[in-house]
Scaffold this motif. Sequence first.
Motif, PDB file in Angstrom:
ATOM      1  N   LEU A 266       0.970  -1.207   0.027  1.00  0.00           N
ATOM      2  CA  LEU A 266      -0.074  -0.148  -0.208  1.00  0.00           C
ATOM      3  C   LEU A 266       0.847   1.212  -0.100  1.00  0.00           C
ATOM      4  O   LEU A 266       0.373   2.274  -0.854  1.00  0.00           O
ATOM      5  CB  LEU A 266      -0.926   0.102   1.389  1.00  0.00           C
ATOM      6  CG  LEU A 266      -1.957  -1.110   1.197  1.00  0.00           C
ATOM      7  CD1 LEU A 266      -2.683  -1.199   2.433  1.00  0.00           C
ATOM      8  CD2 LEU A 266      -2.885  -1.030  -0.034  1.00  0.00           C
ATOM      9  N   VAL A 267       1.691   1.251   0.884  1.00  0.00           N
ATOM     10  CA  VAL A 267       2.785   2.436   0.662  1.00  0.00           C
ATOM     11  C   VAL A 267       3.548   2.642  -0.548  1.00  0.00           C
ATOM     12  O   VAL A 267       3.807   3.648  -1.003  1.00  0.00           O
ATOM     13  CB  VAL A 267       3.838   2.415   1.879  1.00  0.00           C
ATOM     14  CG1 VAL A 267       2.967   2.557   3.221  1.00  0.00           C
ATOM     15  CG2 VAL A 267       4.972   1.417   2.133  1.00  0.00           C
ATOM     16  N   LEU A 268       3.775   1.515  -1.263  1.00  0.00           N
ATOM     17  CA  LEU A 268       4.406   1.709  -2.381  1.00  0.00           C
ATOM     18  C   LEU A 268       3.474   1.373  -3.550  1.00  0.00           C
ATOM     19  O   LEU A 268       3.817   0.635  -4.518  1.00  0.00           O
ATOM     20  CB  LEU A 268       5.647   0.675  -2.521  1.00  0.00           C
ATOM     21  CG  LEU A 268       6.711   0.865  -1.637  1.00  0.00           C
ATOM     22  CD1 LEU A 268       7.660  -0.604  -1.737  1.00  0.00           C
ATOM     23  CD2 LEU A 268       7.503   2.020  -2.106  1.00  0.00           C
ATOM     24  N   LEU A 273       1.857  -0.392  -8.838  1.00  0.00           N
ATOM     25  CA  LEU A 273       0.937  -0.338 -10.015  1.00  0.00           C
ATOM     26  C   LEU A 273       1.721  -0.072 -11.191  1.00  0.00           C
ATOM     27  O   LEU A 273       1.301  -0.527 -12.349  1.00  0.00           O
ATOM     28  CB  LEU A 273       0.134   0.866  -9.600  1.00  0.00           C
ATOM     29  CG  LEU A 273      -1.023   1.109 -10.808  1.00  0.00           C
ATOM     30  CD1 LEU A 273      -1.903  -0.007 -10.983  1.00  0.00           C
ATOM     31  CD2 LEU A 273      -1.894   2.395 -10.437  1.00  0.00           C
ATOM     32  N   ASP A 274       2.648   1.047 -11.365  1.00  0.00           N
ATOM     33  CA  ASP A 274       3.438   1.257 -12.247  1.00  0.00           C
ATOM     34  C   ASP A 274       4.140   0.038 -13.041  1.00  0.00           C
ATOM     35  O   ASP A 274       4.347  -0.295 -14.403  1.00  0.00           O
ATOM     36  CB  ASP A 274       4.445   2.432 -12.043  1.00  0.00           C
ATOM     37  CG  ASP A 274       4.829   3.102 -13.183  1.00  0.00           C
ATOM     38  OD1 ASP A 274       4.179   2.955 -14.330  1.00  0.00           O
ATOM     39  OD2 ASP A 274       6.096   3.462 -13.403  1.00  0.00           O
ATOM     40  N   MET A 275       4.788  -0.684 -12.288  1.00  0.00           N
ATOM     41  CA  MET A 275       5.419  -1.940 -12.444  1.00  0.00           C
ATOM     42  C   MET A 275       4.359  -3.041 -13.176  1.00  0.00           C
ATOM     43  O   MET A 275       4.732  -3.601 -14.180  1.00  0.00           O
ATOM     44  CB  MET A 275       6.243  -2.454 -11.184  1.00  0.00           C
ATOM     45  CG  MET A 275       7.075  -3.612 -11.497  1.00  0.00           C
ATOM     46  SD  MET A 275       7.784  -4.724 -10.132  1.00  0.00           S
ATOM     47  CE  MET A 275       6.181  -5.096  -9.150  1.00  0.00           C
ATOM     48  N   CYS A 276       3.197  -3.109 -12.474  1.00  0.00           N
ATOM     49  CA  CYS A 276       2.541  -4.061 -13.153  1.00  0.00           C
ATOM     50  C   CYS A 276       1.888  -3.712 -14.271  1.00  0.00           C
ATOM     51  O   CYS A 276       1.964  -4.665 -15.401  1.00  0.00           O
ATOM     52  CB  CYS A 276       1.303  -4.500 -12.301  1.00  0.00           C
ATOM     53  SG  CYS A 276       1.813  -5.277 -10.549  1.00  0.00           S
ATOM     54  N   LEU A 277       1.805  -2.615 -14.541  1.00  0.00           N
ATOM     55  CA  LEU A 277       1.028  -1.917 -15.848  1.00  0.00           C
ATOM     56  C   LEU A 277       2.228  -2.217 -16.983  1.00  0.00           C
ATOM     57  O   LEU A 277       1.968  -2.449 -17.945  1.00  0.00           O
ATOM     58  CB  LEU A 277       0.665  -0.550 -15.788  1.00  0.00           C
ATOM     59  CG  LEU A 277      -0.547  -0.257 -14.985  1.00  0.00           C
ATOM     60  CD1 LEU A 277      -0.962   1.379 -14.570  1.00  0.00           C
ATOM     61  CD2 LEU A 277      -1.848  -0.836 -15.554  1.00  0.00           C
ATOM     62  N   LEU A 321      -1.773   9.821   0.290  1.00  0.00           N
ATOM     63  CA  LEU A 321      -2.996   9.554   0.455  1.00  0.00           C
ATOM     64  C   LEU A 321      -3.296   8.170   0.419  1.00  0.00           C
ATOM     65  O   LEU A 321      -4.047   7.725   1.534  1.00  0.00           O
ATOM     66  CB  LEU A 321      -4.092   9.927  -0.953  1.00  0.00           C
ATOM     67  CG  LEU A 321      -5.515   9.611  -0.802  1.00  0.00           C
ATOM     68  CD1 LEU A 321      -6.160  10.198  -0.108  1.00  0.00           C
ATOM     69  CD2 LEU A 321      -6.167   9.671  -2.554  1.00  0.00           C
ATOM     70  N   ILE A 322      -2.669   7.063  -0.305  1.00  0.00           N
ATOM     71  CA  ILE A 322      -2.852   5.828  -0.263  1.00  0.00           C
ATOM     72  C   ILE A 322      -2.175   5.258   1.195  1.00  0.00           C
ATOM     73  O   ILE A 322      -2.700   4.436   1.713  1.00  0.00           O
ATOM     74  CB  ILE A 322      -2.328   5.224  -1.633  1.00  0.00           C
ATOM     75  CG1 ILE A 322      -2.905   5.521  -2.583  1.00  0.00           C
ATOM     76  CG2 ILE A 322      -2.338   3.625  -1.315  1.00  0.00           C
ATOM     77  CD1 ILE A 322      -2.626   5.156  -4.056  1.00  0.00           C
ATOM     78  N   ALA A 323      -1.004   5.645   1.305  1.00  0.00           N
ATOM     79  CA  ALA A 323      -0.176   5.309   2.617  1.00  0.00           C
ATOM     80  C   ALA A 323      -0.747   5.662   3.707  1.00  0.00           C
ATOM     81  O   ALA A 323      -0.882   4.635   4.683  1.00  0.00           O
ATOM     82  CB  ALA A 323       1.347   5.685   2.544  1.00  0.00           C
TER      83      ALA A 323
END
Length: 396
Positions: A266-268, A273-277, A321-323
Motif C-alpha cells: 500500500l505504501v508503494l 501499479l506502475d510496475m504491473c502496468l 493519500l494511499i499510504a
Amino acid sequence: MRVYLFIAAIAGGATWLVMPMVRHLAIRVGAVGVVRARDVHKVPTPRMGGLGMLIGFAVAMCFASRIPFITGLFQSGHQAWVILAGAVAICLLGIADDLWDLDWMLKLAGQLLISVFVSWGGIQIISLPLGSLVAASPSLSMAITAFLIVASINAVNFVDGLDGLAAGIVAIGGIAFAIYSYIIARISPDYASLATLIDVAMVGICVGFLLHNWHPAKLFMGDSGSMLLGYLITCASIVVTGRLDPATIHASIYLPAFMPILLPILVLFLPVLDMCLAIVRRLSHGQSPMHPDRMHLHHRMLRIGHTVRSAVLILWGWAALIAFGSLFILFFPLRYVLIGLALAAILLTFATLYPYYRRRLPEIRRENALLAAQGSQHAARPHRHRKSRHDKDEDN
C-alpha cells in the motif's frame, strides 16, 4: 521518539554531506547517464547516488548501535547487521549496473541471491494469514520473503523516472510505516523497534538525497539507490512480521498484526501499479518485461501538460493519500477516514487533470463556436415553401 528523530537527522545529514563527493566520483569513473530517447532530462547527469545513501544509512546504523535505548537491537540478535550487509550487497549490484548496464536477467539473479541470503540470515515472514494464523514452513518463508524483496526493489526502480519522485514516494511510505511500527512496538515492554529504526534512517537518507536531486537534479540515485530503497522498506516490514508469535496473537488484533504484509504494497502502491502496468504492456507487445519505454505514470503526467515539479508533487500526494489512508483505517473510525480520503482524492484528481482540460479548453471553445456558426447559417438559409393540398385546391 526523539531518539528516532535524531537517527533520521544523522542519516540525512551524512547523506547530504557525502553527495558532492559521490557526484565527483561518479564523473571520474564514468557513471554518467547519457540522454536516451525515453529520458526526461536534457543533459548527461551523474548517477550512482545510491552510494551516498548507503553511506548515510551505515553511519546512522553505527550511531544507533551506540545509543543505550537502541543498542539492545544490535546485541540481542544479528538482524540489524544482516540488513546492513544486504544493503551493501544490493547497493554494490546497483553500482555495477550504473557503471556497465548489466543485463536484466543477470541483475534479477543478483537480486534473488541477495534476497535469499537476507532471508537465510533471519529476515523472514514467519506466519501467514490463511484463514487462521498458520506458521509457514522455512522454505515457504524464504520464498515469500525473497519474492517481496525483489518485487519492491524493481517497483521502486520502475518509478524512478523524474527528479525526486522515487525518493519522495519512499520517504512518504517510510514515514507512514515508521508510525505504524512505532505504535506496534509500544505494546511491548521494550519500545525499541528495529523496523522503526530502519524506516527513520531510510527517510533520513531520502531527505538528504532530495536536497541534491530536486529538479533540476545534480545527481541521480541510479539503480544503486532505487534498489537500496526498495530493499530497505521491505526489510523493515518483514522485521515487524517476523517479531510476531502466531500463538500469542488474539483475533481482535488480527488485521493490525498482519498489516505488515499488506502495508508495504500500500505504501508503494504507485510504484507497484506502475510496475504491473509496464509488465503487462510490454508482454502484450511481445517485449521483455524490462524493455524501456515512455509509458510510465510519470511520462503520462508530463504528456498531459504537467511540469516535472508539478508531476512529482501530485504523485507524492497520491502516494501520501494511499499510504496514510491505509494507516488511518487501523486507528480511526472507518467512515471518517473514507470521507477524508474521498475529499482528498477529488482534489488530487482535479490537480492531476487540470493541465489537460486547460489545454483542451481553447479547442472546445473553437469547436463550440464553429457549431454555433454552422447553426446560425442553417437558420438564416431560406427554405422553399411547400404548398399544402388546400392551397393547391384554391389554385385550381
